[in-house]
Design a protein around this motif. Structure first.
Motif, PDB file in Angstrom:
ATOM      1  N   LEU A  40     -38.143  21.138  54.433  1.00  0.00           N
ATOM      2  CA  LEU A  40     -38.319  19.798  54.989  1.00  0.00           C
ATOM      3  C   LEU A  40     -39.058  19.843  56.321  1.00  0.00           C
ATOM      4  O   LEU A  40     -39.817  18.927  56.648  1.00  0.00           O
ATOM      5  N   ALA A  41     -38.842  20.923  57.083  1.00  0.00           N
ATOM      6  CA  ALA A  41     -39.601  21.084  58.323  1.00  0.00           C
ATOM      7  C   ALA A  41     -41.089  21.243  58.018  1.00  0.00           C
ATOM      8  O   ALA A  41     -41.952  20.715  58.743  1.00  0.00           O
ATOM      9  N   LEU A  42     -41.399  21.953  56.930  1.00  0.00           N
ATOM     10  CA  LEU A  42     -42.795  22.109  56.516  1.00  0.00           C
ATOM     11  C   LEU A  42     -43.384  20.760  56.095  1.00  0.00           C
ATOM     12  O   LEU A  42     -44.545  20.453  56.416  1.00  0.00           O
ATOM     13  N   CYS A  43     -42.600  19.955  55.388  1.00  0.00           N
ATOM     14  CA  CYS A  43     -43.070  18.616  54.997  1.00  0.00           C
ATOM     15  C   CYS A  43     -43.410  17.785  56.235  1.00  0.00           C
ATOM     16  O   CYS A  43     -44.435  17.097  56.276  1.00  0.00           O
ATOM     17  N   GLN A  44     -42.537  17.838  57.244  1.00  0.00           N
ATOM     18  CA  GLN A  44     -42.796  17.101  58.480  1.00  0.00           C
ATOM     19  C   GLN A  44     -44.064  17.587  59.160  1.00  0.00           C
ATOM     20  O   GLN A  44     -44.852  16.800  59.690  1.00  0.00           O
ATOM     21  N   GLU A  45     -44.269  18.894  59.131  1.00  0.00           N
ATOM     22  CA  GLU A  45     -45.477  19.449  59.756  1.00  0.00           C
ATOM     23  C   GLU A  45     -46.731  18.955  59.048  1.00  0.00           C
ATOM     24  O   GLU A  45     -47.731  18.612  59.687  1.00  0.00           O
ATOM     25  N   ILE A  46     -46.678  18.900  57.726  1.00  0.00           N
ATOM     26  CA  ILE A  46     -47.835  18.408  56.959  1.00  0.00           C
ATOM     27  C   ILE A  46     -48.115  16.951  57.310  1.00  0.00           C
ATOM     28  O   ILE A  46     -49.269  16.548  57.511  1.00  0.00           O
ATOM     29  N   ILE A  47     -47.061  16.150  57.396  1.00  0.00           N
ATOM     30  CA  ILE A  47     -47.227  14.726  57.677  1.00  0.00           C
ATOM     31  C   ILE A  47     -47.729  14.477  59.090  1.00  0.00           C
ATOM     32  O   ILE A  47     -48.623  13.652  59.319  1.00  0.00           O
ATOM     33  N   GLN A 150     -24.839  14.906  49.980  1.00  0.00           N
ATOM     34  CA  GLN A 150     -24.008  14.482  51.109  1.00  0.00           C
ATOM     35  C   GLN A 150     -24.234  15.380  52.325  1.00  0.00           C
ATOM     36  O   GLN A 150     -24.209  14.912  53.470  1.00  0.00           O
ATOM     37  N   GLU A 151     -24.476  16.663  52.076  1.00  0.00           N
ATOM     38  CA  GLU A 151     -24.792  17.573  53.183  1.00  0.00           C
ATOM     39  C   GLU A 151     -26.111  17.182  53.845  1.00  0.00           C
ATOM     40  O   GLU A 151     -26.210  17.135  55.072  1.00  0.00           O
ATOM     41  N   LEU A 152     -27.125  16.889  53.026  1.00  0.00           N
ATOM     42  CA  LEU A 152     -28.407  16.443  53.566  1.00  0.00           C
ATOM     43  C   LEU A 152     -28.232  15.157  54.378  1.00  0.00           C
ATOM     44  O   LEU A 152     -28.805  14.992  55.456  1.00  0.00           O
ATOM     45  N   LYS A 153     -27.437  14.259  53.832  1.00  0.00           N
ATOM     46  CA  LYS A 153     -27.196  12.979  54.496  1.00  0.00           C
ATOM     47  C   LYS A 153     -26.520  13.187  55.844  1.00  0.00           C
ATOM     48  O   LYS A 153     -26.835  12.489  56.831  1.00  0.00           O
ATOM     49  N   SER A 154     -25.592  14.139  55.931  1.00  0.00           N
ATOM     50  CA  SER A 154     -24.894  14.396  57.201  1.00  0.00           C
ATOM     51  C   SER A 154     -25.837  14.926  58.271  1.00  0.00           C
ATOM     52  O   SER A 154     -25.577  14.785  59.466  1.00  0.00           O
ATOM     53  N   TYR A 155     -26.947  15.531  57.853  1.00  0.00           N
ATOM     54  CA  TYR A 155     -27.937  16.032  58.797  1.00  0.00           C
ATOM     55  C   TYR A 155     -29.117  15.059  58.950  1.00  0.00           C
ATOM     56  O   TYR A 155     -30.175  15.435  59.470  1.00  0.00           O
ATOM     57  N   ASP A 156     -28.937  13.817  58.492  1.00  0.00           N
ATOM     58  CA  ASP A 156     -30.005  12.802  58.532  1.00  0.00           C
ATOM     59  C   ASP A 156     -31.277  13.304  57.862  1.00  0.00           C
ATOM     60  O   ASP A 156     -32.393  13.023  58.305  1.00  0.00           O
ATOM     61  N   PHE A 157     -31.094  14.062  56.785  1.00  0.00           N
ATOM     62  CA  PHE A 157     -32.223  14.577  56.008  1.00  0.00           C
ATOM     63  C   PHE A 157     -33.222  15.330  56.895  1.00  0.00           C
ATOM     64  O   PHE A 157     -34.430  15.284  56.681  1.00  0.00           O
ATOM     65  N   TYR A 158     -32.671  15.994  57.902  1.00  0.00           N
ATOM     66  CA  TYR A 158     -33.451  16.845  58.805  1.00  0.00           C
ATOM     67  C   TYR A 158     -34.643  16.104  59.404  1.00  0.00           C
ATOM     68  O   TYR A 158     -35.730  16.653  59.577  1.00  0.00           O
ATOM     69  N   LYS A 162     -36.564   9.590  59.827  1.00  0.00           N
ATOM     70  CA  LYS A 162     -36.844   9.018  61.153  1.00  0.00           C
ATOM     71  C   LYS A 162     -38.307   9.187  61.556  1.00  0.00           C
ATOM     72  O   LYS A 162     -38.648   9.136  62.736  1.00  0.00           O
ATOM     73  N   LEU A 163     -39.158   9.402  60.571  1.00  0.00           N
ATOM     74  CA  LEU A 163     -40.582   9.490  60.875  1.00  0.00           C
ATOM     75  C   LEU A 163     -41.062   8.155  61.431  1.00  0.00           C
ATOM     76  O   LEU A 163     -40.637   7.094  60.970  1.00  0.00           O
ATOM     77  N   PRO A 164     -41.955   8.183  62.412  1.00  0.00           N
ATOM     78  CA  PRO A 164     -42.445   6.914  62.976  1.00  0.00           C
ATOM     79  C   PRO A 164     -43.264   6.134  61.956  1.00  0.00           C
ATOM     80  O   PRO A 164     -44.132   6.686  61.291  1.00  0.00           O
ATOM     81  N   HIS A 165     -42.967   4.864  61.829  1.00  0.00           N
ATOM     82  CA  HIS A 165     -43.689   4.005  60.894  1.00  0.00           C
ATOM     83  C   HIS A 165     -44.560   3.052  61.696  1.00  0.00           C
ATOM     84  O   HIS A 165     -44.051   2.210  62.430  1.00  0.00           O
ATOM     85  N   LYS A 166     -45.845   3.208  61.539  1.00  0.00           N
ATOM     86  CA  LYS A 166     -46.774   2.336  62.251  1.00  0.00           C
ATOM     87  C   LYS A 166     -47.022   1.065  61.444  1.00  0.00           C
ATOM     88  O   LYS A 166     -47.085   1.097  60.217  1.00  0.00           O
ATOM     89  N   ASN A 167     -47.161  -0.026  62.133  1.00  0.00           N
ATOM     90  CA  ASN A 167     -47.354  -1.315  61.476  1.00  0.00           C
ATOM     91  C   ASN A 167     -48.819  -1.491  61.101  1.00  0.00           C
ATOM     92  O   ASN A 167     -49.559  -2.270  61.696  1.00  0.00           O
ATOM     93  N   ARG A 168     -49.228  -0.732  60.095  1.00  0.00           N
ATOM     94  CA  ARG A 168     -50.624  -0.781  59.668  1.00  0.00           C
ATOM     95  C   ARG A 168     -50.810  -1.895  58.645  1.00  0.00           C
ATOM     96  O   ARG A 168     -49.872  -2.280  57.947  1.00  0.00           O
TER      97      ARG A 168
END
Length: 297
Positions: A40-47, A150-158, A162-168
């Motif tokens: 998931l950290a890699l996914c965030q890096e790609i995004i 549930q484990e993923l959920k407890s960590y807020d899906f890493y 919470k990725l920033p959403h721009k109002n495009r």
């Protein structure tokens, strides 16, 4: 950290109106549970950190892609023919043609043979990234057991939720139907790959199930006998795309192009002259259901 990671494009046509789509960029992959945080950290890096400014690396990737497309041109000839035949029928067909058809092939060819134009491509890719990564809406989908979810959920899906959403601004759909274009392309093959496509009923129409069955009957009772057995083609068939409200006939590795086109034109009439046993109709229904409800692997 992961067994697979990649991306693809999907048109997601509106089943009520196939000239309306919700295109999406899909980032997907798989990983063992213990590797999911790193994945998931890699996914965030790609995004968040993807860049297109390395001209040398970009040219290398384009050349690799062009070589791949060239080497697979004959093997993928039928799919190219399908995209060309359906590209003028509706918006979903046009998007598929641009993303996977000859339009894409020629685009890669253009920049591979004219690397001095890469600055324009880099500018366009940067603009696209700013428009779609991250998007107005991000859907996060996991396939896992309840305990791990549930484990993923407890960590807020890493942090992925919470990725920033721009109002495009929303993507503007602009498409005008044009007359179907009869065309032929020369490839390095002594046989033809042929498709006849046309608009038809969509998924929600009451007669859509009958079209699924008709496609199976046309393929096995009409086209196979006329094009494969008599004409000598390697194969032929009919396919119904309810989400796109499209239908097409196809033949591949076919030595008798003009005869095949004539059979395509007469296929519906030929089907009406056939008589079917209860067993044949039942088998056609089973095959249609198999196509709709295929197992996920």
């Amino acid at each position: 950290c992961c067994g697979d990671i990649g991306a693809f494009l999907a048109a997601y046509p509106n089943i009520q109106d196939n000239n309306q789509c919700t295109p999406a960029l899909i980032l997907h992959g798989k990983a063992l549970y213990r590797h999911v945080p790193a994945f998931l950290a890699l996914c965030q890096e790609i995004i968040n950190e993807t860049i297109f400014t390395n001209k040398e690396r970009l040219l290398d990737l384009l050349q690799q892609q062009y070589t791949l497309l060239q080497n697979s041109l004959s093997r993928q000839a039928l799919q190219y023919a399908v995209n060309e035949a359906l590209g003028n029928l509706n918006l979903a067909g046009q998007l598929s043609q641009k993303w996977q058809g000859l339009n894409f092939y020629y685009l890669i060819q253009k920049y591979t043979k004219a690397p001095e134009k890469l600055d324009l491509l880099i500018e366009q890719l940067g603009s696209l990234k700013n428009k779609i990564l991250p998007g107005r809406q991000t859907d996060l989908v996991f396939s896992c057991d309840e305990k791990f979810f549930q484990e993923l959920k407890s960590y807020d899906f890493y942090g992925l939720t919470k990725l920033p959403h721009k109002n495009r601004p929303l993507w503007q759909q602009s498409w005008q139907k044009t007359a179907p274009l009869a065309q032929g392309r020369i490839i390095a093959a002594p046989v033809a790959f042929t498709v006849l496509g046309f608009s038809t009923l969509g998924y929600t129409h009451k007669d859509a199930p009958a079209l699924f069955v008709a496609a199976e009957l046309l393929e096995n009772k009409v086209l196979h006998a006329q094009i494969r057995e008599k004409g000598g083609a390697y194969g032929s068939g009919a396919h119904y795309l309810p989400a796109q409200a499209s239908f097409y006939f196809y033949a591949f590795r076919d030595p008798n192009l003009s005869v095949t086109l004539d059979i395509f034109a007469r296929a519906n009439a030929l089907l009406l002259t056939e008589s079917f046993t209860d067993r044949e109709l039942f088998e056609a229904q089973l095959k249609a259901l198999q196509a709709i409800d295929a197992p996920v692997t």
